[in-house]
Motif scaffolding. Sequence first.
Motif, PDB file in Angstrom:
ATOM      1  N   SER A   2       0.873  -1.138  -0.019  1.00 11.87           N
ATOM      2  CA  SER A   2       0.067   0.094   0.063  1.00 11.87           C
ATOM      3  C   SER A   2       0.977   1.162  -0.160  1.00 11.87           C
ATOM      4  O   SER A   2       2.166   1.300   0.588  1.00 11.87           O
ATOM      5  CB  SER A   2      -1.005   0.115   1.380  1.00 11.87           C
ATOM      6  N   VAL A   3       0.291   2.261  -0.357  1.00 14.17           N
ATOM      7  CA  VAL A   3       1.044   3.609  -0.309  1.00 14.17           C
ATOM      8  C   VAL A   3       1.315   4.036   1.090  1.00 14.17           C
ATOM      9  O   VAL A   3       2.292   4.825   1.242  1.00 14.17           O
ATOM     10  CB  VAL A   3       0.179   4.702  -1.524  1.00 14.17           C
ATOM     11  N   THR A   4       0.239   3.855   1.796  1.00 14.22           N
ATOM     12  CA  THR A   4       0.511   4.088   3.157  1.00 14.22           C
ATOM     13  C   THR A   4       1.895   3.508   3.709  1.00 14.22           C
ATOM     14  O   THR A   4       2.663   4.136   4.371  1.00 14.22           O
ATOM     15  CB  THR A   4      -0.655   3.647   4.087  1.00 14.22           C
ATOM     16  N   GLU A   5       1.859   1.992   3.759  1.00 23.45           N
ATOM     17  CA  GLU A   5       3.051   1.304   4.049  1.00 23.45           C
ATOM     18  C   GLU A   5       4.299   1.760   3.353  1.00 23.45           C
ATOM     19  O   GLU A   5       5.300   1.926   3.985  1.00 23.45           O
ATOM     20  CB  GLU A   5       2.898  -0.159   3.856  1.00 23.45           C
ATOM     21  N   PHE A  30      -5.683   7.546   7.152  1.00 25.28           N
ATOM     22  CA  PHE A  30      -5.387   5.866   6.952  1.00 25.28           C
ATOM     23  C   PHE A  30      -6.535   5.181   7.039  1.00 25.28           C
ATOM     24  O   PHE A  30      -7.240   5.243   7.777  1.00 25.28           O
ATOM     25  CB  PHE A  30      -4.275   5.434   8.013  1.00 25.28           C
ATOM     26  N   GLN A  31      -6.297   4.218   5.865  1.00 24.57           N
ATOM     27  CA  GLN A  31      -7.747   3.499   5.649  1.00 24.57           C
ATOM     28  C   GLN A  31      -8.057   2.264   6.778  1.00 24.57           C
ATOM     29  O   GLN A  31      -9.086   2.014   7.081  1.00 24.57           O
ATOM     30  CB  GLN A  31      -7.918   2.923   4.530  1.00 24.57           C
ATOM     31  N   THR A  32      -6.761   1.395   7.152  1.00 18.16           N
ATOM     32  CA  THR A  32      -7.010   0.414   7.800  1.00 18.16           C
ATOM     33  C   THR A  32      -6.491   0.566   9.277  1.00 18.16           C
ATOM     34  O   THR A  32      -5.774   1.443   9.636  1.00 18.16           O
ATOM     35  CB  THR A  32      -6.242  -0.772   7.356  1.00 18.16           C
ATOM     36  N   GLN A  33      -7.057  -0.399  10.231  1.00 16.41           N
ATOM     37  CA  GLN A  33      -6.604  -0.123  11.664  1.00 16.41           C
ATOM     38  C   GLN A  33      -5.132  -0.333  11.702  1.00 16.41           C
ATOM     39  O   GLN A  33      -4.415   0.143  12.561  1.00 16.41           O
ATOM     40  CB  GLN A  33      -7.142  -1.341  12.409  1.00 16.41           C
ATOM     41  N   THR A  34      -4.547  -1.210  10.917  1.00 15.47           N
ATOM     42  CA  THR A  34      -2.832  -1.407  11.160  1.00 15.47           C
ATOM     43  C   THR A  34      -2.241  -0.239  10.510  1.00 15.47           C
ATOM     44  O   THR A  34      -1.133   0.176  11.369  1.00 15.47           O
ATOM     45  CB  THR A  34      -2.562  -2.634  10.103  1.00 15.47           C
ATOM     46  N   GLU A  35      -2.681   0.374   9.426  1.00 12.84           N
ATOM     47  CA  GLU A  35      -1.822   1.660   8.964  1.00 12.84           C
ATOM     48  C   GLU A  35      -2.243   2.822  10.295  1.00 12.84           C
ATOM     49  O   GLU A  35      -1.034   3.460  10.490  1.00 12.84           O
ATOM     50  CB  GLU A  35      -2.680   2.105   7.796  1.00 12.84           C
ATOM     51  N   ARG A  36      -3.168   2.934  10.868  1.00 11.70           N
ATOM     52  CA  ARG A  36      -3.418   4.041  11.906  1.00 11.70           C
ATOM     53  C   ARG A  36      -2.496   3.593  13.454  1.00 11.70           C
ATOM     54  O   ARG A  36      -1.944   4.154  13.745  1.00 11.70           O
ATOM     55  CB  ARG A  36      -4.863   3.970  12.296  1.00 11.70           C
ATOM     56  N   ASP A  40       0.358   5.724  14.764  1.00 14.42           N
ATOM     57  CA  ASP A  40       0.358   6.302  16.079  1.00 14.42           C
ATOM     58  C   ASP A  40       1.461   5.962  16.694  1.00 14.42           C
ATOM     59  O   ASP A  40       2.039   6.740  17.437  1.00 14.42           O
ATOM     60  CB  ASP A  40      -0.943   5.625  16.769  1.00 14.42           C
ATOM     61  N   PHE A  41       2.015   4.618  16.446  1.00  8.52           N
ATOM     62  CA  PHE A  41       3.240   4.343  16.973  1.00  8.52           C
ATOM     63  C   PHE A  41       4.383   5.179  16.989  1.00  8.52           C
ATOM     64  O   PHE A  41       5.263   5.585  17.468  1.00  8.52           O
ATOM     65  CB  PHE A  41       3.459   2.766  16.806  1.00  8.52           C
ATOM     66  N   VAL A  63       3.818  -3.574  15.898  1.00 13.72           N
ATOM     67  CA  VAL A  63       2.516  -3.504  14.865  1.00 13.72           C
ATOM     68  C   VAL A  63       2.841  -4.562  13.862  1.00 13.72           C
ATOM     69  O   VAL A  63       3.327  -4.586  12.749  1.00 13.72           O
ATOM     70  CB  VAL A  63       2.596  -2.113  14.132  1.00 13.72           C
ATOM     71  N   PRO A  64       2.756  -5.918  14.451  1.00 12.45           N
ATOM     72  CA  PRO A  64       3.128  -7.171  13.766  1.00 12.45           C
ATOM     73  C   PRO A  64       2.197  -7.066  11.937  1.00 12.45           C
ATOM     74  O   PRO A  64       3.107  -7.756  11.391  1.00 12.45           O
ATOM     75  CB  PRO A  64       2.492  -8.253  14.558  1.00 12.45           C
ATOM     76  N   ASP A  65       1.231  -6.763  12.026  1.00 12.66           N
ATOM     77  CA  ASP A  65       0.507  -6.575  10.456  1.00 12.66           C
ATOM     78  C   ASP A  65       1.132  -5.710   9.598  1.00 12.66           C
ATOM     79  O   ASP A  65       0.875  -5.848   8.564  1.00 12.66           O
ATOM     80  CB  ASP A  65      -0.879  -6.551  10.945  1.00 12.66           C
ATOM     81  N   PHE A  66       1.900  -4.852  10.118  1.00 12.15           N
ATOM     82  CA  PHE A  66       2.627  -3.996   9.169  1.00 12.15           C
ATOM     83  C   PHE A  66       3.692  -4.404   8.292  1.00 12.15           C
ATOM     84  O   PHE A  66       4.510  -5.334   8.885  1.00 12.15           O
ATOM     85  CB  PHE A  66       3.250  -2.665  10.142  1.00 12.15           C
ATOM     86  N   THR A  67       3.790  -4.131   7.034  1.00  8.49           N
ATOM     87  CA  THR A  67       4.485  -4.603   5.852  1.00  8.49           C
ATOM     88  C   THR A  67       5.472  -3.396   5.851  1.00  8.49           C
ATOM     89  O   THR A  67       5.204  -2.457   5.279  1.00  8.49           O
ATOM     90  CB  THR A  67       3.829  -5.138   4.813  1.00  8.49           C
TER      91      THR A  67
END
Length: 454
Positions: A2-5, A30-36, A40-41, A63-67
């Motif tokens: 994603s562009v966010t990651e 940010f669209q997803t909970q992981t992105e937010r 925030d972290f 944030v384990p789901d973050f790529t």
Amino acid sequence: MSVTETLLSKIIDANDVPALDRFAITADMFQTQTEREAHDFIRKYSAENRGQSPSYATLVSNVPDFTYIPAVTDSYEYLARKLKETYGKRAVADYFESGEINARFQDVGKTLTLDDFVGVLTAKLEEIRVRASVRNVIGIDVKAGAAKFLAEYQARAAGLSSRIWASKFPSVNEALGGGYYSSNMYVVYARSGRGKSILTMEEAIEFAFQGAFVLVWALEMGWFEWMARFFSSVSARDGMTTATVDGIDYTAGFNNRDLQAARLDAEYEAAFTQFITEVNEIVPGRIILRSTDEEGFTERNLAGLCADIIETKADVVIVDPFYYLDYEANTSKTAGGDAAATSRKLRIMTGALGVLTLAITQADEDASEKNEDGVRELKPPKRSEVKKTKALLEDAAALIGIDTLAHEGRGVIEIGKGRSGGEDTRIEIVYLPNWGIVREPDHTDQAAQFSGTF
């Protein structure tokens, strides 16, 4: 991917957390909970570690789901624009699906005109457009900006830009170079119980009489007390009553203490009831009050203040007192660093939003203010006596010191610092707040004061 990651990965690789602020990127974009959570972290880590960004390993472990995406070469401008385009489309869709437009449209012809409805719709879409935009130019080329300067000069001359809000006290206007300037922060300070809240309230009311939209964060005063003082002051301007103090007759308002105690006599109560029905027509502007006893008013930080300013489109902001705000994180790890960071951010926010901010703070107590007979003389605090944080002294366009002798009906305002001049200007005032009278003396006051002395 994603562009966010991609964007967040670039930020941590470059150790450039300020990029989030440079491009006005906030969590709700940010669209997803992981992105937010990742956003925030990163912000939290930076605030707690002197502005540093976390390593990719630290981010992923929290944030384990973050790529994580290494070696991003796309520019910040490109990535921010793609993120904001997606956010903007989502925000517009959410607005149209919320039912708010239909609900507002149903009010056309009832509580709204068609122009009002179109204005609300346009303003909301413009707000989304501005938040979803990315700046292409940084700053102003001063030498090439002559046409821009002339246009702004003409707008200011016509009262269409960078408003100057006049003080209730003519001598304050003179000392400050015409009045209070938008996009600037002014600090009002006094020792405890000397009238700093009352004087600032008088200024807020004066701005409302000039048509301003004033947002008041009264963090120490309850709503009923604040409004009683408001009604007393406004009614004094209309000369609703006459008060005789030490043999001098004053054009006055309803007695503030009687309003707070709900003990107006029958005649005054009838007059006050009538006055209440007319106050909307008397005061051209608006004042939105958030008081210490407002239910649900618990987020008293700069983020909440910023949201209120944007929501109300306020022209003027009163923070009473500054030291009751929830302070920003002390990333400097120095004594008073949290207050200093809050002052600095409040000053930056004031300029960014184009509002006028009046922040109230205390002055240090002075054991020497009474003479050897135990009589206290008027002695406004000096700039060195600003309490809680000296950063307020540095961040303010002007420091306005106050001292009063309420039992004598007099007080003094002194400019402790003035970026546009006026420093050390001393202004005598009539101070009878119980009757709504806080102003510079007029000729009648002065003549009565000295009557019978010759």
